[in-house]
Design an enzyme around this catalytic site. Sequence first.
Site, short mmCIF file in Angstrom:
data_model
loop_
_atom_site.label_atom_id
_atom_site.label_comp_id
_atom_site.label_asym_id
_atom_site.label_seq_id
_atom_site.Cartn_x
_atom_site.Cartn_y
_atom_site.Cartn_z
N GLY A 164 41.24 37.89 51.58
CA GLY A 164 42.48 38.64 51.45
C GLY A 164 43.66 37.68 52.30
O GLY A 164 44.67 37.86 52.81
N ARG A 208 48.32 37.31 51.14
CA ARG A 208 49.49 38.12 51.51
C ARG A 208 49.38 38.59 52.95
O ARG A 208 48.22 38.46 53.38
CB ARG A 208 50.04 39.11 50.57
CG ARG A 208 49.20 40.31 50.31
CD ARG A 208 49.71 41.13 49.04
NE ARG A 208 48.78 42.01 48.51
CZ ARG A 208 48.59 43.23 48.86
NH1 ARG A 208 49.37 43.83 49.73
NH2 ARG A 208 47.68 43.89 48.44
N ASP A 219 36.84 40.58 43.17
CA ASP A 219 37.27 42.18 43.64
C ASP A 219 36.27 42.72 44.22
O ASP A 219 35.12 43.06 43.75
CB ASP A 219 37.59 42.94 42.29
CG ASP A 219 38.02 44.27 42.42
OD1 ASP A 219 37.74 44.87 43.45
OD2 ASP A 219 38.24 44.82 41.31
N TYR A 240 39.19 54.67 56.45
CA TYR A 240 39.50 53.60 56.90
C TYR A 240 38.98 53.37 58.26
O TYR A 240 38.50 52.29 58.68
CB TYR A 240 40.96 53.53 56.93
CG TYR A 240 41.76 52.14 57.16
CD1 TYR A 240 41.57 51.02 56.55
CD2 TYR A 240 42.22 52.18 58.87
CE1 TYR A 240 42.15 49.91 57.14
CE2 TYR A 240 42.60 50.96 59.12
CZ TYR A 240 42.51 49.77 58.40
OH TYR A 240 43.27 48.71 58.75
N LYS A 252 35.97 50.49 59.63
CA LYS A 252 36.41 49.65 60.62
C LYS A 252 35.34 49.63 61.84
O LYS A 252 35.09 48.54 62.52
CB LYS A 252 37.98 49.50 61.27
CG LYS A 252 38.88 49.47 59.96
CD LYS A 252 38.84 47.73 59.49
CE LYS A 252 39.89 47.31 58.44
NZ LYS A 252 39.59 46.06 57.95
P1 NAP Z 1 47.77 43.75 52.91
O1 NAP Z 1 49.00 43.05 53.20
O2 NAP Z 1 47.64 44.94 52.00
O3 NAP Z 1 46.95 42.68 52.28
C1 NAP Z 1 45.39 42.98 51.71
C2 NAP Z 1 44.70 41.79 51.33
O4 NAP Z 1 43.40 42.30 50.93
C3 NAP Z 1 45.31 41.02 50.06
O5 NAP Z 1 45.01 39.97 50.05
C4 NAP Z 1 44.53 41.88 48.91
O6 NAP Z 1 44.53 40.84 47.87
C5 NAP Z 1 43.20 42.00 49.45
N1 NAP Z 1 42.37 43.03 49.08
C6 NAP Z 1 42.99 44.41 49.05
N2 NAP Z 1 42.01 44.98 48.02
C7 NAP Z 1 41.09 43.91 47.80
C8 NAP Z 1 39.93 44.30 46.76
N3 NAP Z 1 39.69 45.34 46.10
N4 NAP Z 1 39.11 43.19 46.79
C9 NAP Z 1 39.32 41.82 47.50
N5 NAP Z 1 40.44 41.79 47.98
C10 NAP Z 1 41.19 42.82 48.11
O7 NAP Z 1 46.80 43.94 54.28
P2 NAP Z 1 47.14 43.42 55.92
O8 NAP Z 1 47.85 44.23 56.47
O9 NAP Z 1 47.53 42.03 55.77
O10 NAP Z 1 45.48 43.50 56.23
C11 NAP Z 1 44.84 42.52 56.55
C12 NAP Z 1 43.60 43.24 57.43
O11 NAP Z 1 44.15 43.48 58.53
C13 NAP Z 1 42.87 44.42 56.72
O12 NAP Z 1 41.30 44.30 56.85
C14 NAP Z 1 43.37 45.55 57.35
O13 NAP Z 1 42.56 46.79 57.49
C15 NAP Z 1 43.52 44.96 58.78
N6 NAP Z 1 44.49 45.40 59.85
C16 NAP Z 1 45.80 45.73 59.30
C17 NAP Z 1 46.82 46.33 59.97
C18 NAP Z 1 48.15 46.81 59.54
O14 NAP Z 1 49.09 47.55 60.16
N7 NAP Z 1 48.79 45.81 58.62
C19 NAP Z 1 46.44 47.06 61.31
C20 NAP Z 1 44.90 46.64 61.83
C21 NAP Z 1 44.10 46.20 60.98
P3 NAP Z 1 45.46 40.97 46.55
O15 NAP Z 1 46.86 41.03 47.27
O16 NAP Z 1 45.18 39.52 45.83
O17 NAP Z 1 44.91 41.86 45.74
#
Ligand code: NAP
Length: 253
Positions: free
Chosen positions: A14, A17, A62, A159, A163
């Site tokens: 991931g 972005r 994916d 979700y 986690k």
């Molecule tokens: P994000 O901006 O939505 O980015 C999600 C990433 O995961 C993207 O690179 C996307 O790839 C990839 N992804 C999504 N669906 C996928 C699939 N079916 N197969 C393979 N890759 C997939 O998310 P983020 O906020 O950076 O989150 C990153 C991590 O941190 C996640 O595990 C999330 O649960 C965790 N987290 C986030 C937050 C928050 O508030 N943002 C808080 C706690 C934990 P593409 O873009 O190429 O499709």
Amino acid sequence: MYINLSGLNILVTGASRGIGKALATKLAEAGATIAVHYNKNVREAENLAHILGNESKAFQADFSKPDEAAKLFERVTLEMGSIEIVINNAGLAKPASVDAKDDEWMKAWNETMMVNLNSAAIICKKAVQHFVSRKAAGRIINIASRAAFRGEEAEYISYAASKAGLVSLTRSIARSYGKEGVKAFVIAPGFVRTDMSQEFMQQYGEDHAKGDLALERLTEPKDIAPLVTFIASGMADHATGATFDINAGSYLH
Ligand code: NAP
């Protein structure tokens, strides 16, 4: 303190972005070669791999489809020769109301588990086998969430559960394979300003996300990357099994 990760190959899932992109950027700045995994955002991933340099490459998979995570690991090891560090960061947060039809609710649940837990689990399994068979030190850093510990709003039950599974998986690896050189860590962010949290904030409002912070602003991806880089360096190895909370002090409220 100077951190030098040159000579290390790091798979960041991931990484196209959000948090993953910030992690890949910081790790490459420290000299690592990054396998930039993406799902849909091919252009962003390929651009990033090019900018990162150090022979970094983009790889598509994916994770909602069975087998793709395992095949990704195999492709990366084949093309890069070895992997020293794995960062399971890819994830999704798919809302589903308890009033939805059972099959729709289960569909969202299964997809969430597949991407956030099952795919991360098979990558961990392959990584442990890879590290142990090479008799080389290896590190796994799993990006979980504060939600693993305090639950989440009703629409995001799957979700939070996914986690929590990731936390337990990480601890089991740390307990079981430490003597063979494998270390495993959890990062548990609170709200981080990315596309994922944007959707949540559109639904509940930004004040909901900011309300319980001890700090003045929402965490950004760049606030996560330095600690992950430090863990990747090996200087935190005696914290194996630990969870690092990065939530702007929101546990204190
Ligand atoms: P994000 O901006 O939505 O980015 C999600 C990433 O995961 C993207 O690179 C996307 O790839 C990839 N992804 C999504 N669906 C996928 C699939 N079916 N197969 C393979 N890759 C997939 O998310 P983020 O906020 O950076 O989150 C990153 C991590 O941190 C996640 O595990 C999330 O649960 C965790 N987290 C986030 C937050 C928050 O508030 N943002 C808080 C706690 C934990 P593409 O873009 O190429 O499709």
